[in-house]
Design a protein around this motif. Structure first.
Motif, PDB file in Angstrom:
ATOM      1  N   LEU A 184       0.034  -8.128  11.829  1.00  0.00           N
ATOM      2  CA  LEU A 184      -0.210  -7.026  11.516  1.00  0.00           C
ATOM      3  C   LEU A 184       1.166  -6.056  11.822  1.00  0.00           C
ATOM      4  N   HIS A 185       1.526  -5.100  10.566  1.00  0.00           N
ATOM      5  CA  HIS A 185       2.688  -4.100  10.656  1.00  0.00           C
ATOM      6  C   HIS A 185       2.238  -3.138  11.634  1.00  0.00           C
ATOM      7  N   PRO A 186       2.833  -3.070  12.517  1.00  0.00           N
ATOM      8  CA  PRO A 186       2.563  -1.632  13.668  1.00  0.00           C
ATOM      9  C   PRO A 186       2.988  -0.390  12.843  1.00  0.00           C
ATOM     10  N   TRP A 187       2.127   0.688  12.694  1.00  0.00           N
ATOM     11  CA  TRP A 187       2.788   1.782  12.287  1.00  0.00           C
ATOM     12  C   TRP A 187       1.677   2.911  12.553  1.00  0.00           C
ATOM     13  N   SER A 188       2.002   4.219  11.947  1.00  0.00           N
ATOM     14  CA  SER A 188       1.147   5.251  12.376  1.00  0.00           C
ATOM     15  C   SER A 188       0.722   6.015  11.132  1.00  0.00           C
ATOM     16  N   MET A 189       0.783   5.380   9.909  1.00  0.00           N
ATOM     17  CA  MET A 189       0.223   6.107   8.858  1.00  0.00           C
ATOM     18  C   MET A 189      -0.953   5.422   7.937  1.00  0.00           C
ATOM     19  N   ALA A 190      -1.808   4.547   8.928  1.00  0.00           N
ATOM     20  CA  ALA A 190      -2.961   3.708   8.490  1.00  0.00           C
ATOM     21  C   ALA A 190      -4.029   4.738   7.813  1.00  0.00           C
ATOM     22  N   ALA A 191      -4.259   6.167   8.423  1.00  0.00           N
ATOM     23  CA  ALA A 191      -5.303   6.722   8.074  1.00  0.00           C
ATOM     24  C   ALA A 191      -4.907   7.809   7.373  1.00  0.00           C
ATOM     25  N   ARG A 192      -3.487   8.213   6.984  1.00  0.00           N
ATOM     26  CA  ARG A 192      -2.822   9.245   6.317  1.00  0.00           C
ATOM     27  C   ARG A 192      -3.426   9.357   4.965  1.00  0.00           C
TER      28      ARG A 192
END
Length: 285
Positions: A184-192
């Motif tokens: 899994l690529h860690p990021w903060s855009m998953a629910a944008r």
């Protein structure tokens, strides 16, 4: 395990590979899909701008038709926009009898009636809750090990109805991809929101949102999504957006059933993988 199936218009046109992959993956999971006979367009986002009654009646037609097949069944809906519209009428049927009566007055012209019994559910809800990561793991024959995937949920399967995941910090897709062996690529855009609906009316705003999402996915081999609008918006404009910002942000955007199906050993042609506009060497191998 059996569900009624509402593919929606996108899955018969621009997102045919989503339909192919969903049917192939569910077959491999021994899940029976019964397509709702005579289903119609849910109204998408356009109906709401034209007429409130039209926007309610269009999804209600398919819900009423579903009840003629099996009023106790759940409806599997792959498209997030379709899910949102069907879910809205389902919620109204449960909480607003006056509006439900108004809807049924319209449906009566087609000799239809919706009682509120059949329940529309997003495909991610069914994969995460009914089948689960354990059920996926049992079918894996070709692990996605070595493939780094950024799970992208978009907004419509999560908001405004908080049904199966956290609208701000979702994890349901992560567990399914991990069961298939993906990193899994860690990021903060998953629910944008990717602003797909505004790409033609306000492209400057949409362009910026898509650029931020794609740039944040840098380091991943692919993005996984469960929404045909998100898939088209994130992948279809990559060349233009890369040119606008002077940065190469191109990356393939696959549907979740395509990736899970590949891990289950389903042939790539049966998952519509040849329909992609961009591919990674890692997935091609």
């Amino acid at each position: 395990m059996k569900y009624l199936y509402y593919p929606g218009c996108s899955l018969e046109s621009t997102a045919r590979e989503y339909d192919m992959a969903t049917r192939a993956m569910m077959h491999a999971l021994s899940v029976e899909l019964i397509e709702i006979p005579g289903w119609t367009c849910c109204g998408a986002t356009a109906a709401k701008a034209v007429d409130r009654r039209l926007a309610l009646a269009m999804p209600a037609v398919s819900l009423a038709l579903a009840e003629t097949v099996d009023s106790a069944a759940d409806i599997l809906v792959p498209c997030s926009a379709c899910y949102l519209n069907l879910k809205q009428v389902y919620q109204i049927a449960a909480a607003d009898p006056r509006t439900l009566a108004e809807i049924n007055e319209i449906l009566a012209a087609e000799s239809l009636h919706y009682s509120g019994k059949v329940r529309p559910r997003h495909i991610l809800d069914i994969l995460a809750k009914d089948i689960g990561p354990t059920g996926i793991l049992q079918q894996i024959t070709h692990s996605l090990s070595g493939l780094r995937v950024a799970p992208y949920y978009g907004c419509q399967c999560l908001r405004p109805y908080r049904v199966f995941d956290d609208p701000e910090a979702p994890t349901s897709m992560d567990a399914l991809l991990a069961a298939a062996g993906a990193n899994l690529h860690p990021w903060s855009m998953a629910a944008r929101c990717c602003s797909a609906s505004h790409m033609t009316t306000n492209p400057d705003v949409s362009k910026e949102l898509v650029f931020r999402i794609l740039k944040s996915a840098r380091g991943a081999d692919a993005i996984a999504t469960v929404c045909p609008m998100c898939q088209m918006n994130l992948e279809g404009h990559q060349g233009w957006i890369s040119s606008c910002y002077g940065e190469d942000v191109r990356i393939p955007v696959y549907y979740l059933p395509q990736l899970l199906g590949l891990a289950m050993g389903i042939p790539a042609r049966d998952l519509g993988l040849n329909a992609k506009s961009a591919r990674t060497a890692a997935l091609s191998d």
